[in-house]
Design a protein around this motif. Structure first.
Motif, short mmCIF file in Angstrom:
data_model
loop_
_atom_site.label_atom_id
_atom_site.label_comp_id
_atom_site.label_asym_id
_atom_site.label_seq_id
_atom_site.Cartn_x
_atom_site.Cartn_y
_atom_site.Cartn_z
N ILE A 19 71.49 56.87 87.30
CA ILE A 19 70.68 55.87 88.03
C ILE A 19 69.85 56.53 89.13
O ILE A 19 68.66 56.22 89.30
N LEU A 20 70.46 57.45 89.85
CA LEU A 20 69.72 58.14 90.92
C LEU A 20 68.57 58.95 90.34
O LEU A 20 67.46 58.98 90.91
N THR A 21 68.80 59.59 89.22
CA THR A 21 67.74 60.38 88.58
C THR A 21 66.61 59.49 88.10
O THR A 21 65.41 59.81 88.26
N LYS A 22 66.97 58.33 87.54
CA LYS A 22 65.96 57.37 87.09
C LYS A 22 65.13 56.87 88.27
O LYS A 22 63.90 56.76 88.19
N ASN A 23 65.80 56.58 89.37
CA ASN A 23 65.09 56.12 90.56
C ASN A 23 64.15 57.20 91.11
O ASN A 23 63.04 56.92 91.56
N ALA A 24 64.64 58.45 91.07
CA ALA A 24 63.82 59.55 91.59
C ALA A 24 62.56 59.74 90.75
O ALA A 24 61.46 59.97 91.30
N LYS A 25 62.70 59.62 89.44
CA LYS A 25 61.52 59.77 88.58
C LYS A 25 60.52 58.64 88.83
O LYS A 25 59.30 58.88 88.86
N ALA A 26 61.01 57.43 88.97
CA ALA A 26 60.11 56.30 89.26
C ALA A 26 59.42 56.49 90.60
O ALA A 26 58.22 56.19 90.75
N LEU A 27 60.17 57.01 91.57
CA LEU A 27 59.59 57.21 92.89
C LEU A 27 58.57 58.34 92.88
O LEU A 27 57.53 58.27 93.58
N GLU A 28 58.82 59.37 92.10
CA GLU A 28 57.84 60.47 91.98
C GLU A 28 56.52 59.94 91.42
O GLU A 28 55.42 60.37 91.86
N LYS A 29 56.62 59.03 90.45
CA LYS A 29 55.39 58.44 89.89
C LYS A 29 54.64 57.64 90.96
O LYS A 29 53.41 57.72 91.06
N ASN A 30 55.42 56.89 91.78
CA ASN A 30 54.78 56.13 92.87
C ASN A 30 54.10 57.05 93.88
O ASN A 30 53.02 56.74 94.39
N ILE A 31 54.75 58.18 94.16
CA ILE A 31 54.17 59.12 95.12
C ILE A 31 52.86 59.70 94.59
O ILE A 31 51.88 59.86 95.33
N GLN A 32 52.86 60.04 93.29
CA GLN A 32 51.63 60.58 92.70
C GLN A 32 50.49 59.56 92.79
O GLN A 32 49.35 59.91 93.13
#
Length: 445
Positions: free
Chosen positions: A168-181
């Motif tokens: 779950i943490l990894t999934k959240n991190a990937k989604a957040l990286e997309k938001n940051i980009q």
């Protein structure tokens, strides 16, 4: 040809021995428990104790069967004792003594005796307590088995929780990286401020720290499980059950008609009452007489020199048959004190049994309440997660539409992450509380 056959047989045996000890590539929860029951080191030691109880059974019974003992004795009188005999027996003067040495300098003796116990009150009590002793050892083994099963199931669940947390943490991190980009692109085009990007980067940094910690937690939880399963730390079997499946399975099980009467602690307390009762009877039986019979045969040789290995040595035999009676008469009140002490121990055991039943009843009620609460928390956590997910998605949409700032988005994201953690922990609590309830009722599957 025979050597070839022997070599082939040994290779065949070693092959199947290796196959029997081969560690599976994966474990379901049931398979892990079954494997642990067979290979857990703590349980192996408890099993050996149970086997020792059976050996103690025959050791006790054998006391009442015929016993044969042999004695060999050799004595060399370095300086023989001197006896004084009145000289008048040898024609000397009255009042004077003659020094006389009796016997030979060296003596050898061999004896064999067969004895049989006829009656002994302590033996009768001991034989009556044999089956109880084995039953107690079996209950101790069962308690150890229950504890090992509970520990394996708990550890298995902890591994799944740790793995789910990482996912779950990894999934959240990937989604957040997309938001940051996407936010960085908006910043590059002058639509948002740099603080907006930094707020999201701050959240991502916190997530990455949690991911690293969660991965270490997975390794630690897996090592604990391997230790309980009795396998080497270097092995890497996978787990086939998932957290959601286990949670659903434990929610569907019905415990409405199961009570705590079969609790292992209650049975052990009952065993203790019986044990103390037998010890009390044992102390009282010590005041009874004991009878035994014996028959023996003995040969003795005498010589001034060591000639016992020569054929010319003369040996003189004797044999006897008899009864031995041991009657306790007076022990300075020692036996009375022992009986009184054993009776007090019996009263303590009876009191402990009453207390154990009360404690188990309270534990059973508490376990039922905790399990019910865990079910309610799980249902509430599911609803809260769905709500937090919708709030986060709405805030994300509003953020890119410029309706809310990065602070509001970060708050919604943190709220979502907390809801996810709450759901994971509620699933874990459902499983563990159900395991605890099954352990108290001795209904663990």
């Amino acid at each position: 040809m025979k050597l070839n056959l022997l070599f082939s047989y040994l290779m065949f045996a070693l092959f199947f021995l290796g196959r029997a000890q081969e560690i599976p590539a994966s474990f379901s929860l049931e398979e892990a428990v079954e494997w642990g029951v067979e290979y857990n080191r703590t349980l192996k030691r408890a099993s050996l104790e149970y086997q020792k109880a059976h050996k103690e059974k025959w050791k006790t019974i054998s006391i009442g069967f015929p016993q044969i003992n042999a004695n060999l004795n050799y004595q060399n009188n370095i300086e023989q004792p001197v006896s004084l005999i009145p000289a008048q027996f040898f024609g000397g003067n009255e009042g004077e003594f003659t020094e006389v040495v009796f016997g030979t300098k060296q003596t050898a003796m061999g004896m064999v005796e067969l004895s049989q116990l006829l009656f002994d009150g302590t033996y009768i009590v001991g034989v009556q307590g044999i089956q109880h002793y084995i039953e107690t050892a079996q209950n101790v083994l069962e308690k150890t088995t229950i504890e090992v099963k509970k520990a394996i199931a708990t550890s298995y669940t902890n591994v799944l929780v740790a793995q789910e947390n990482v996912a779950i943490l990894t999934k959240n991190a990937k989604a957040l990286e997309k938001n940051i980009q996407e936010t960085q692109a908006l910043f590059d085009n002058g639509f948002v401020e740099q603080e907006t990007v930094e707020q999201l980067q701050l959240t991502l940094s916190s997530l990455n720290i949690q991911i690293n910690y969660a991965k270490k937690s997975v390794v630690l939880a897996e090592n604990v499980l391997k230790l309980l399963l009795g396998i080497d730390i270097s092995e890497s079997p996978s787990l086939t059950d998932d957290l959601a499946t286990l949670t659903t399975r434990h929610l569907l099980e019905d415990n409405s008609d199961v009570d705590y009467s079969n609790n292992i602690d209650i049975r052990l307390a009952e065993n203790n009452v019986t044990t103390e009762g037998l010890l009390y009877r044992l102390e009282r039986a010590k005041a009874l007489p004991s009878f035994s019979a014996f028959i023996n045969g003995m040969y003795m040789g005498n010589s001034n020199d060591f000639t016992f290995t020569e054929r010319s040595q003369k040996w003189f035999g004797s044999s006897a048959f008899g009864l031995r009676v041991r009657v306790p008469i007076f022990s300075s009140l020692g036996r009375t004190a022992g009986s009184q002490k054993a009776k007090l121990s019996l009263l303590q055991a009876e009191t402990q049994l009453i207390e154990t039943k009360a404690q188990v009843f309270v534990e059973w009620q508490n376990a039922q309440n905790n399990y019910t609460l865990a079910q309610e928390n799980y249902s509430s956590s599911q609803d809260n997660l769905a709500l937090a997910t919708r709030i986060e998605q709405k805030n994300t949409t509003k953020f890119f539409e410029g309706l809310v700032g990065s602070f509001e988005l970060r708050q919604a994201q943190l709220q979502l992450y907390q809801a996810q953690q709450n759901l994971i922990q509620s699933m874990r609590q459902v499983i563990l509380d159900k395991i605890n309830l099954d352990t108290i009722t001795n209904n663990a599957q």
